[in-house]
Motif scaffolding. Structure first.
Motif, PDB file in Angstrom:
ATOM      1  N   LEU A  46       0.835  -1.203   0.000  1.00  0.00           N
ATOM      2  CA  LEU A  46       0.000   0.000   0.000  1.00  0.00           C
ATOM      3  C   LEU A  46       0.870   1.253   0.000  1.00  0.00           C
ATOM      4  O   LEU A  46       1.906   1.307   0.672  1.00  0.00           O
ATOM      5  N   ASP A  47       0.419   2.259  -0.747  1.00  0.00           N
ATOM      6  CA  ASP A  47       1.184   3.511  -0.852  1.00  0.00           C
ATOM      7  C   ASP A  47       1.504   4.103   0.508  1.00  0.00           C
ATOM      8  O   ASP A  47       2.625   4.550   0.744  1.00  0.00           O
ATOM      9  N   HIS A  48       0.534   4.117   1.426  1.00  0.00           N
ATOM     10  CA  HIS A  48       0.767   4.746   2.726  1.00  0.00           C
ATOM     11  C   HIS A  48       1.803   3.991   3.556  1.00  0.00           C
ATOM     12  O   HIS A  48       2.483   4.584   4.398  1.00  0.00           O
ATOM     13  N   GLU A  49       1.978   2.694   3.311  1.00  0.00           N
ATOM     14  CA  GLU A  49       3.012   1.935   4.021  1.00  0.00           C
ATOM     15  C   GLU A  49       4.408   2.408   3.598  1.00  0.00           C
ATOM     16  O   GLU A  49       5.302   2.560   4.431  1.00  0.00           O
ATOM     17  N   ARG A  50       4.574   2.623   2.299  1.00  0.00           N
ATOM     18  CA  ARG A  50       5.869   3.092   1.813  1.00  0.00           C
ATOM     19  C   ARG A  50       6.087   4.570   2.121  1.00  0.00           C
ATOM     20  O   ARG A  50       7.212   5.000   2.325  1.00  0.00           O
ATOM     21  N   LEU A  51       5.023   5.343   2.184  1.00  0.00           N
ATOM     22  CA  LEU A  51       5.143   6.768   2.464  1.00  0.00           C
ATOM     23  C   LEU A  51       5.422   7.038   3.943  1.00  0.00           C
ATOM     24  O   LEU A  51       6.338   7.777   4.289  1.00  0.00           O
TER      25      LEU A  51
END
Length: 120
Positions: A18-23
């Motif tokens: 998920l994008d928010h995990e990497r962000l």
């Protein structure tokens, strides 16, 4: 064969599908095992005859400061590469746990276990 174990090393890393995990990042827990002969270090109290595990901890801190990827499998590969760079082709094991996988209704951990130069 003797072994050095580092257990429950907690690191904040930007890894996940998920994008928010990497962000935003999230907590991971690592267990590392290096199998090697510790006889000389034990008998002679000689740091040069063992694997200085503080180097692994310091290098892992540097790795997670810059790493961004999707899978814990890739993260674990980077850890194995780092350990091999530091200690050479010794038998090693990495257990990498994602402490809070963002799966609705799931409260456990997800982990991968990887080996290099490991014989059973």
């Amino acid at each position: 064969m003797d072994a050095i174990h580092i257990t429950d090393l907690r690191v904040w890393a930007h890894v996940g599908v998920l994008d928010h995990e990497r962000l935003h990042g999230q907590w991971f827990s690592l267990d590392l095992t290096l199998r090697l002969d510790l006889t000389k270090a034990a008998k002679e109290d000689d740091l040069d005859s063992t694997a200085d595990y503080s180097l692994a901890v310091q290098e892992l801190q540097s790795l997670v400061a810059t790493l961004k990827c999707q899978t814990i499998e890739h993260f674990s590969e980077q850890v194995l590469d780092l350990l091999e760079h530091l200690y050479g082709p010794v038998a090693m094991r990495v257990l990498l746990r994602k402490c809070a996988a963002p799966i609705p209704g799931f409260g456990g951990t997800v982990a991968v276990e990887r080996h290099r130069h490991w014989t059973v």
